[in-house]
Design an enzyme around this catalytic site. Sequence first.
Site: not given
Ligand code: GAL
Length: 667
Positions: A142, A303
């Site tokens: 990200e 994700e």
């Molecule tokens: C995303 C990130 C993950 C984890 C998740 C929850 O933005 O890529 O590594 O941090 O949020 O906070």
Amino acid sequence: MKFGVDYYPEHWPKERWAYDAKLMIETGIEVVRLAEFAWAKLEPEFGKFDFEWLDEAIEILSKEGIKVILGTPTPTPPVWIIEEHPDILPMDVNGTRLGFGGRHHDCQSNENYLNHIRRFVRIMAKHYSNNSHVVGWQIDNEFGNSHQKLCTCDSCKHAFHVWLEKKYTTIDKLNEAWGTVFWSQTYNRFDQIPAPLPTPNAHNPALLLDWKRFASDLIVEFQKIQIDIVREECPNHFITHNFMGFFDKTDYFDLAKDLDFVSHDQYPMHFREGSDLTPSPMRSAAALDLIRGMKQKPFWIMEQQSGPSGWEVIGATPRPGQLKLWTYQSIAHGADTVVYFRWRTCLFGTEEYWHGILPHSGEPSRRYDEVKKGIQDISPVMDEFKGHTSEAEAGILFSYDQEWAFQIQPHHPDLNYVKHIQGYYKAFHEANIPVNFLSEEEDFSKYKLLIAPLMFLMTPELEAKLEKYVADGGHLVLTMRTGVKDWNNAVAPKTLPGDISQVVGIKIYDYDCLREIKQDICWTKGESTDVEDISKWCDIITLDGAEALAVYRSEFYQGTPAITSNSYKGGVGYYVGTELGPNMMKQFVGYAVDKVDIRAIMATPVGVEAVRRRKGNTDYVFLLNHNGRTVELNIPSDWNVSLGREFVNGDKLNLPAYETALFTVKY
Ligand code: GAL
């Protein structure tokens, strides 16, 4: 590989890994992402590498047939690197170095950091280049997350000067383009140009825009450095990066160019005030459609939300069925693979309350069952439409340059580029009309209708491209503040909306920023007698060949056009001089799509999305019920249900709360 999960074996005892792998494969998970934050574990001291644990984890996962994507762990430079080079820590606008302790505690122009990255990424890529279980790479994690405030250290300032010199070649040209004669800001050398630190009042808008562009290019370059190494060492692996929807610090169109495909992190329900505490199907859909627009092809979710999110405060628990629904929404909008974040909820660190598929205890329970059922139900049909998108006939132009220019000068304090664009998107979304987001570089001729909101910055080339689109038969919607500035963010000495005036058949000699002024509009054409408030801005339009579709109803420009339509050569140029409310927007978009015979997939009750993926002459139509209650729909008799059979009764579909039905439709 249709489903995957983000897994952190380093957070759990080794004895657990085989059991996790077994549970994963039983769920239908075929791929895991590993190691994107594991630098300190892989290189605990300079030059002392430990890949053994990761090799072993990969081996254990592969015994169950699970493949691996590796993240380059560059968002988390270990403390020994920072100790050696404290200058890697980013600097905020007040000149304060941020501390070690979170992640992304790095300045991305810092040569010491880049050297460590070049060294480490090459070693890691070499190590895994022949590992048959590894299929691809995610570069970093990200980009821009944790870099909300752009670094202003000396290294970044220097990089900015180099960037400016490359762009303008001479300082005189920069002075000319920026208009530095204003307030005696003329520069003699590039190295005199400041980073935008706080000043007694405000910076030159041209400087601010170039700074944002520079910061974006810095990330694109930072990614490229790693991509080049990984491609060289691992020619058989794919390379992607996880984007964040409407995140604004990097031009995602640029970032996407160097990747094999883009990935996106989809969290419909967040945890902090101001973000998506209440999930919005429209905002989620818009983020997915924007991501698909990066390459105009299917993408991955790297994700996908798998439980309540939370750090210091915690978001609400997704209701039973919502995790599955959001997974299907991602697929409906173009995801070919969905990877959940994360496998098991962590017992320590900042994200103790960011819930995974498994709870803290590791014991499979409700979320596990829901995700498993969701995967198993849809997996069998996913191959049928893999690689195919919705084939939208309408497009919405999206531009980071325009967004940044409005961040610098929003005109009205509440004018927000993304929200304005989403106003148009929402009308399509609610009507279930497929629409693509696209950049100015795309081929416009694929679209019957092109919405180009807030084209504030204009170039002669873009004007010519838009003119040709309409001349060749396209229907184009331009809006307020079109053609105001050149690409350097200085005002163009033209009557608005500039040389594109002939296409829309209007001239704008005056305007009104709606500061504590109420204004509304009504239609002059068609059946509707509706009146609705409009907001933020009114262009005061003089017709020059166009006809008025709607007019303002008060103030000194009462009765003058607010929305116009103009036949131009083979096509039509519309102009919307204001920010429309939802009802007028719906009617206007309905009018414009009718004129080019773009059809909705079907009409649905509020909160039910109809989304398609089109392959040849078959549509795969998803009906997604975002409501917490059952809805009833009528289904055409030639639609064949392939998911959600149990909800169909003759031509009626009784879709329970958060459920999805999928139909195949020949057309
Ligand atoms: C995303 C990130 C993950 C984890 C998740 C929850 O933005 O890529 O590594 O941090 O949020 O906070």
